[in-house]
Design a protein around this motif. Structure first.
Motif, PDB file in Angstrom:
ATOM      1  N   UNK A  22       0.848  -1.205   0.000  1.00  0.00           N
ATOM      2  CA  UNK A  22       0.000   0.000   0.000  1.00  0.00           C
ATOM      3  C   UNK A  22       0.876   1.244   0.000  1.00  0.00           C
ATOM      4  N   UNK A  23       1.914   1.227   0.803  1.00  0.00           N
ATOM      5  CA  UNK A  23       2.828   2.371   0.888  1.00  0.00           C
ATOM      6  C   UNK A  23       3.400   2.693  -0.487  1.00  0.00           C
ATOM      7  N   UNK A  34      -5.948  14.582   0.897  1.00  0.00           N
ATOM      8  CA  UNK A  34      -7.321  14.605   1.408  1.00  0.00           C
ATOM      9  C   UNK A  34      -8.293  13.963   0.420  1.00  0.00           C
ATOM     10  N   UNK A  35      -8.006  14.029  -0.854  1.00  0.00           N
ATOM     11  CA  UNK A  35      -8.860  13.367  -1.843  1.00  0.00           C
ATOM     12  C   UNK A  35      -8.638  11.861  -1.775  1.00  0.00           C
ATOM     13  N   UNK A  36      -7.394  11.448  -1.695  1.00  0.00           N
ATOM     14  CA  UNK A  36      -7.071  10.024  -1.548  1.00  0.00           C
ATOM     15  C   UNK A  36      -7.758   9.440  -0.324  1.00  0.00           C
ATOM     16  N   UNK A  37      -7.640  10.123   0.805  1.00  0.00           N
ATOM     17  CA  UNK A  37      -8.215   9.610   2.052  1.00  0.00           C
ATOM     18  C   UNK A  37      -9.733   9.561   1.978  1.00  0.00           C
ATOM     19  N   UNK A  38     -10.337  10.502   1.265  1.00  0.00           N
ATOM     20  CA  UNK A  38     -11.782  10.468   1.071  1.00  0.00           C
ATOM     21  C   UNK A  38     -12.222   9.239   0.290  1.00  0.00           C
ATOM     22  N   UNK A  39     -11.450   8.882  -0.731  1.00  0.00           N
ATOM     23  CA  UNK A  39     -11.756   7.673  -1.502  1.00  0.00           C
ATOM     24  C   UNK A  39     -11.575   6.429  -0.630  1.00  0.00           C
ATOM     25  N   UNK A  40     -10.503   6.395   0.136  1.00  0.00           N
ATOM     26  CA  UNK A  40     -10.222   5.234   0.993  1.00  0.00           C
ATOM     27  C   UNK A  40     -11.338   5.053   2.022  1.00  0.00           C
ATOM     28  N   UNK A  41     -11.839   6.138   2.549  1.00  0.00           N
ATOM     29  CA  UNK A  41     -12.899   6.054   3.561  1.00  0.00           C
ATOM     30  C   UNK A  41     -14.165   5.404   3.011  1.00  0.00           C
ATOM     31  N   UNK A  57      -1.008  -1.474  10.769  1.00  0.00           N
ATOM     32  CA  UNK A  57       0.404  -1.529  10.389  1.00  0.00           C
ATOM     33  C   UNK A  57       0.837  -0.234   9.711  1.00  0.00           C
ATOM     34  N   UNK A  58      -0.010   0.302   8.848  1.00  0.00           N
ATOM     35  CA  UNK A  58       0.315   1.569   8.175  1.00  0.00           C
ATOM     36  C   UNK A  58       0.494   2.692   9.183  1.00  0.00           C
ATOM     37  N   UNK A  59      -0.371   2.758  10.166  1.00  0.00           N
ATOM     38  CA  UNK A  59      -0.274   3.825  11.168  1.00  0.00           C
ATOM     39  C   UNK A  59       0.978   3.648  12.015  1.00  0.00           C
ATOM     40  N   UNK A  60       1.294   2.427  12.370  1.00  0.00           N
ATOM     41  CA  UNK A  60       2.456   2.179  13.235  1.00  0.00           C
ATOM     42  C   UNK A  60       3.788   2.375  12.517  1.00  0.00           C
ATOM     43  N   UNK A  61       3.841   2.015  11.228  1.00  0.00           N
ATOM     44  CA  UNK A  61       5.145   1.964  10.561  1.00  0.00           C
ATOM     45  C   UNK A  61       5.250   2.852   9.325  1.00  0.00           C
ATOM     46  N   UNK A  62       4.167   3.509   8.929  1.00  0.00           N
ATOM     47  CA  UNK A  62       4.207   4.331   7.723  1.00  0.00           C
ATOM     48  C   UNK A  62       5.211   5.459   7.849  1.00  0.00           C
ATOM     49  N   UNK A  64       5.281   7.923   5.279  1.00  0.00           N
ATOM     50  CA  UNK A  64       4.767   9.033   4.475  1.00  0.00           C
ATOM     51  C   UNK A  64       3.342   9.345   4.907  1.00  0.00           C
ATOM     52  N   UNK A  65       3.029  10.620   4.881  1.00  0.00           N
ATOM     53  CA  UNK A  65       1.715  11.064   5.349  1.00  0.00           C
ATOM     54  C   UNK A  65       0.575  10.391   4.593  1.00  0.00           C
ATOM     55  N   UNK A  66       0.733  10.211   3.294  1.00  0.00           N
ATOM     56  CA  UNK A  66      -0.349   9.612   2.506  1.00  0.00           C
ATOM     57  C   UNK A  66      -0.648   8.196   2.979  1.00  0.00           C
ATOM     58  N   UNK A  67       0.386   7.400   3.224  1.00  0.00           N
ATOM     59  CA  UNK A  67       0.190   6.015   3.660  1.00  0.00           C
ATOM     60  C   UNK A  67      -0.407   5.951   5.062  1.00  0.00           C
ATOM     61  N   UNK A  68       0.089   6.767   5.962  1.00  0.00           N
ATOM     62  CA  UNK A  68      -0.467   6.801   7.316  1.00  0.00           C
ATOM     63  C   UNK A  68      -1.921   7.266   7.262  1.00  0.00           C
ATOM     64  N   UNK A  69      -2.199   8.240   6.414  1.00  0.00           N
ATOM     65  CA  UNK A  69      -3.568   8.722   6.245  1.00  0.00           C
ATOM     66  C   UNK A  69      -4.495   7.651   5.709  1.00  0.00           C
ATOM     67  N   UNK A  70      -3.994   6.774   4.849  1.00  0.00           N
ATOM     68  CA  UNK A  70      -4.804   5.644   4.372  1.00  0.00           C
ATOM     69  C   UNK A  70      -5.170   4.760   5.555  1.00  0.00           C
ATOM     70  N   UNK A  71      -4.202   4.482   6.417  1.00  0.00           N
ATOM     71  CA  UNK A  71      -4.479   3.685   7.612  1.00  0.00           C
ATOM     72  C   UNK A  71      -5.511   4.355   8.500  1.00  0.00           C
ATOM     73  N   UNK A  72      -5.382   5.660   8.687  1.00  0.00           N
ATOM     74  CA  UNK A  72      -6.340   6.389   9.523  1.00  0.00           C
ATOM     75  C   UNK A  72      -7.735   6.366   8.910  1.00  0.00           C
ATOM     76  N   UNK A  73      -7.817   6.556   7.594  1.00  0.00           N
ATOM     77  CA  UNK A  73      -9.127   6.545   6.927  1.00  0.00           C
ATOM     78  C   UNK A  73      -9.790   5.179   7.050  1.00  0.00           C
TER      79      UNK A  73
END
Length: 104
Positions: A22-23, A34-41, A57-62, A64-73
């Motif tokens: 994913x990363x 923010x557009x990417x995270x909206x799609x992921x949500x 895993x993305x939140x713990x080890x990401x 880049x902001x985009x990858x961590x944001x995917x985990x958060x979404x």
């Protein structure tokens, strides 16, 4: 585009391998975070448990902001009570670093 790019990766039962994939994939999607995270949500992964493990895993080890944001979404929708401290901690870190929706 986001659905086709990410849904197959989120089905991987190995969260480490899935998060790494994913990363890499997110780095190639040229769109504001923010557009990417909206799609992921709005994604509906076939295996929610695998997607949840990947999100953690993305939140713990990401790195880049985009990858961590995917985990958060993903955790916004798929998270369980045990994920609240992880999610809140990552949100607080993002805010302390100045990352917000206005930044792309």
């Amino acid at each position: 585009m986001v659905t086709a790019a990410l849904l197959p990766l989120l089905a991987d039962p190995d969260p480490v391998r899935a998060a790494e994939a994913v990363h890499r994939r997110v780095a190639g999607l040229l769109m504001p975070h923010h557009i990417l995270h909206g799609h992921v949500a709005r994604l509906f992964p076939a295996d929610e448990d695998a997607a949840r493990r990947t999100a953690r895993q993305l939140i713990r080890t990401g790195t880049r902001a985009a990858a961590v944001g995917v985990g958060m979404a993903l955790l916004n929708r798929l998270g369980e009570p045990e994920d609240v401290p992880l999610h809140e901690g990552s949100r607080a870190l993002a805010e302390s670093l100045g990352y917000n929706r206005a930044q792309k």
